[in-house]
Design an enzyme around this catalytic site. Structure first.
Site: not given
Ligand code: GRF
Length: 195
Positions: A105, A107, A134, A143
């Site tokens: 994932n 984050h 991360s 997370d």
């Molecule tokens: C990313 O920053 C991801 O880490 C977070 O939401 C955002 C998603 O952005 N969970 P995208 O859909 O890839 O533009």
């Protein structure tokens, strides 16, 4: 390395993976794109000629039933790695059991700082002068799984949630692409990391 990427939003991190995999030397392929809703990022499937699937969370009586269908849909593609990249949903234990540690994932914070669905907003609200990006192995915590890679990102005066997020995302993408490379080239063993 066969990748299934799961999204809920624009899929900008997914776009970076797709662009990287355009290079014949890149040792990974996105074989399918999945979403828990009618995500804008599913349009990338059209653009890059990649199959997509949707398992709408709202169509199921509960998280577990949704997870069961998600597992079935993901399994169809026999992925080597499942990437949650902007999936704004906590996956149930069955999903973790089905795929982890080959379930990672991205984050937008420097975990364990600011876990959860609003990491960017929370960092801003906390008034810190740096946050981060991360990449973790997904386990049954929120997370809290083993950290694969992370990097600090400065918070600048006048930052808004979107200006800060826009500074974090390119770092997330770089970490994600490097991790996929390392896993594909056996420089990173997720089973080892998650032991
Ligand atoms: C990313 O920053 C991801 O880490 C977070 O939401 C955002 C998603 O952005 N969970 P995208 O859909 O890839 O533009």
């Amino acid at each position: 390395l066969k990748l299934v990427v799961l999204i809920s939003g624009t899929g900008s991190n997914l776009r970076s993976l797709l662009e990287a995999s355009q290079d014949a030397q890149f040792p990974a392929r996105v074989v399918a794109i999945g979403a828990d809703r009618d995500a804008d990022g599913l349009a990338l499937g059209e653009e890059f000629g990649i199959p997509t699937f949707t398992v709408p969370f709202t169509a199921f009586p509960d998280r577990e039933a949704w997870g069961t269908e998600l597992i079935a849909q993901v399994r169809l593609w026999e992925p080597d790695l499942v990437i949650l990249s902007g999936l704004m949903r906590l996956v149930p234990a069955a999903v973790v059991d089905a795929f982890s540690p080959h379930l990672i994932n991205t984050h937008p914070a420097y975990l364990p700082e600011f876990p959860g669905a609003h990491g960017v907003r929370d960092a801003l609200a906390a008034g810190v002068d740096q946050t981060g990006a991360s990449l973790i192995v997904v386990d049954n915590s929120v997370d809290g799984g083993p950290i694969i890679a992370q990097e600090r990102v400065p918070v600048l005066p006048g930052d808004t949630e979107s200006s800060l997020h826009d500074r974090i995302k390119p770092v997330e993408r770089r970490l994600l692409i490097q991790a996929v490379l390392d896993i594909a080239n056996s420089h990173l063993d997720l089973k080892e990391l998650a032991r």
